[in-house]
Write a protein that holds these residues in place. Structure first.
Motif, PDB file in Angstrom:
ATOM      1  N   SER A 109       0.824  -1.215   0.000  1.00 52.01           N
ATOM      2  CA  SER A 109       0.000   0.000   0.000  1.00 52.01           C
ATOM      3  C   SER A 109       0.853   1.258   0.000  1.00 52.01           C
ATOM      4  CB  SER A 109      -0.929   0.005   1.219  1.00 52.01           C
ATOM      5  OG  SER A 109      -1.853  -1.058   1.151  1.00 52.01           O
ATOM      6  N   VAL A 110       1.972   1.222   0.698  1.00 49.08           N
ATOM      7  CA  VAL A 110       2.879   2.379   0.734  1.00 49.08           C
ATOM      8  C   VAL A 110       3.658   2.477  -0.576  1.00 49.08           C
ATOM      9  CG1 VAL A 110       4.907   3.348   1.899  1.00 49.08           C
ATOM     10  CG2 VAL A 110       3.046   2.367   3.252  1.00 49.08           C
ATOM     11  N   ALA A 111       3.988   1.338  -1.168  1.00 48.57           N
ATOM     12  CA  ALA A 111       4.777   1.325  -2.406  1.00 48.57           C
ATOM     13  C   ALA A 111       4.028   1.904  -3.593  1.00 48.57           C
ATOM     14  CB  ALA A 111       5.228  -0.104  -2.717  1.00 48.57           C
ATOM     15  N   GLU A 112       2.707   1.713  -3.644  1.00 45.08           N
ATOM     16  CA  GLU A 112       1.939   2.133  -4.819  1.00 45.08           C
ATOM     17  C   GLU A 112       2.079   3.627  -5.141  1.00 45.08           C
ATOM     18  OE1 GLU A 112      -2.522   1.745  -6.714  1.00 45.08           O
ATOM     19  OE2 GLU A 112      -2.181   1.131  -4.644  1.00 45.08           O
ATOM     20  N   PRO A 113       1.830   4.556  -4.196  1.00 44.81           N
ATOM     21  CA  PRO A 113       2.000   5.974  -4.546  1.00 44.81           C
ATOM     22  C   PRO A 113       3.460   6.348  -4.803  1.00 44.81           C
ATOM     23  CG  PRO A 113       1.396   5.755  -2.229  1.00 44.81           C
ATOM     24  CD  PRO A 113       1.281   4.401  -2.847  1.00 44.81           C
ATOM     25  N   LEU A 114       4.392   5.679  -4.134  1.00 43.44           N
ATOM     26  CA  LEU A 114       5.810   5.960  -4.383  1.00 43.44           C
ATOM     27  C   LEU A 114       6.182   5.567  -5.814  1.00 43.44           C
ATOM     28  CD1 LEU A 114       7.393   4.698  -1.025  1.00 43.44           C
ATOM     29  CD2 LEU A 114       6.952   7.062  -1.713  1.00 43.44           C
ATOM     30  N   LEU A 115       5.684   4.426  -6.261  1.00 44.47           N
ATOM     31  CA  LEU A 115       5.945   3.960  -7.618  1.00 44.47           C
ATOM     32  C   LEU A 115       5.314   4.896  -8.650  1.00 44.47           C
ATOM     33  CD1 LEU A 115       7.207   1.764  -9.376  1.00 44.47           C
ATOM     34  CD2 LEU A 115       5.082   0.463  -9.143  1.00 44.47           C
ATOM     35  N   LEU A 116       4.076   5.333  -8.391  1.00 42.12           N
ATOM     36  CA  LEU A 116       3.410   6.273  -9.300  1.00 42.12           C
ATOM     37  C   LEU A 116       4.181   7.587  -9.401  1.00 42.12           C
ATOM     38  CD1 LEU A 116      -0.357   5.779  -8.418  1.00 42.12           C
ATOM     39  CD2 LEU A 116       0.759   5.244 -10.580  1.00 42.12           C
ATOM     40  N   ALA A 117       4.686   8.069  -8.269  1.00 39.68           N
ATOM     41  CA  ALA A 117       5.449   9.322  -8.261  1.00 39.68           C
ATOM     42  C   ALA A 117       6.736   9.172  -9.068  1.00 39.68           C
ATOM     43  CB  ALA A 117       5.764   9.742  -6.828  1.00 39.68           C
ATOM     44  N   PRO A 120      12.019   2.658 -10.860  1.00 43.37           N
ATOM     45  CA  PRO A 120      12.894   2.128  -9.811  1.00 43.37           C
ATOM     46  C   PRO A 120      12.941   0.604  -9.830  1.00 43.37           C
ATOM     47  CG  PRO A 120      10.807   2.804  -8.873  1.00 43.37           C
ATOM     48  CD  PRO A 120      10.779   3.200 -10.321  1.00 43.37           C
ATOM     49  N   THR A 121      14.073   0.066  -9.402  1.00 43.20           N
ATOM     50  CA  THR A 121      14.192  -1.385  -9.286  1.00 43.20           C
ATOM     51  C   THR A 121      13.391  -1.833  -8.072  1.00 43.20           C
ATOM     52  OG1 THR A 121      16.125  -1.316  -7.855  1.00 43.20           O
ATOM     53  CG2 THR A 121      16.531  -1.314 -10.251  1.00 43.20           C
ATOM     54  N   ARG A 122      13.184  -3.129  -7.967  1.00 45.40           N
ATOM     55  CA  ARG A 122      12.453  -3.682  -6.825  1.00 45.40           C
ATOM     56  C   ARG A 122      13.160  -3.348  -5.506  1.00 45.40           C
ATOM     57  NH1 ARG A 122       9.282  -9.212  -6.449  1.00 45.40           N
ATOM     58  NH2 ARG A 122       8.528  -8.368  -8.396  1.00 45.40           N
ATOM     59  N   ASN A 123      14.501  -3.441  -5.515  1.00 46.83           N
ATOM     60  CA  ASN A 123      15.263  -3.130  -4.298  1.00 46.83           C
ATOM     61  C   ASN A 123      15.170  -1.652  -3.933  1.00 46.83           C
ATOM     62  OD1 ASN A 123      16.058  -5.750  -3.799  1.00 46.83           O
ATOM     63  ND2 ASN A 123      17.970  -5.553  -4.964  1.00 46.83           N
TER      64      ASN A 123
END
Length: 189
Positions: free
Chosen positions: A155-163, A171-174
């Motif tokens: 849930s936290v990763a989703e907006p970070l990935l969109l940004a 970004p890579t998975r790591n």
């Protein structure tokens, strides 16, 4: 819709409310008072988001035996501007229109009247995908904010990935995992 002196609180509907915080909104936004420098003036010419005399009304029934409808103003004639890098907090009593204003900002609700601009363009001119990359709501209630089918990290990763994608990066998975860890650490989790 008018910036009022500290201590005077009429809510977004214009009704008089008890004072909540002795904060002068104009000072928080860095406008009004002394003459602004040229740099500050230039910053306010290109606002990130603007609400211009925005009103939102809802239809409601008058009563159980009264078939006539009434019009309830959730937001009445609100005008505000937000420049890049600024933070704006909406504070008010329950039912004063904070969530309605936020929902209009991300186009979940249309305004009854007035204009909402994002980066100088009317909100209606943005596609849903473009708008989702630039503006998102953050709900206060964790039960409506977090999807129980996903782990907190996802849930936290989703907006970070969109940004990141909005800035043309992948970004890579790591890298994403590290960004999520840092974000959770930042809020004490």
């Amino acid at each position: 819709g008018v910036l009022r002196p500290a201590g005077e609180n009429r809510g977004l509907t214009g009704r008089r409310r008890r004072p909540l915080l002795p904060v002068d909104l104009a000072k928080c936004m860095g406008i009004g008072g002394r003459a602004a420098s040229r740099k500050k003036e230039a910053r306010y010419l290109s606002m990130l988001m603007e609400f211009r005399q925005v009103t939102r009304a809802f239809a409601a029934r008058r009563g159980l035996f009264d078939p006539r409808s009434a019009r309830v103003l959730a937001v009445n004639d609100v005008s505000l501007s937000l420049a890049a890098g600024e933070t704006l907090g909406l504070v008010g009593e329950s039912g004063c229109g904070k969530s309605t204003l936020a929902r209009m900002a991300v186009r979940l609700l249309p305004p009854t009247s007035g204009d909402i601009l994002l980066e100088g363009r009317a909100l209606e001119q943005w596609s849903v995908a473009e708008l989702a990359r630039r503006a998102q709501m953050v709900f206060q209630d964790p039960f409506s904010s977090l999807d129980p089918r996903h782990r907190v990290g996802a849930s936290v990763a989703e907006p970070l990935l969109l940004a990141e994608r909005a800035q043309g990066r992948s970004p890579t998975r790591n890298e994403l995992r590290e960004a999520v860890r840092a974000m959770l650490e930042r809020v004490g989790l």
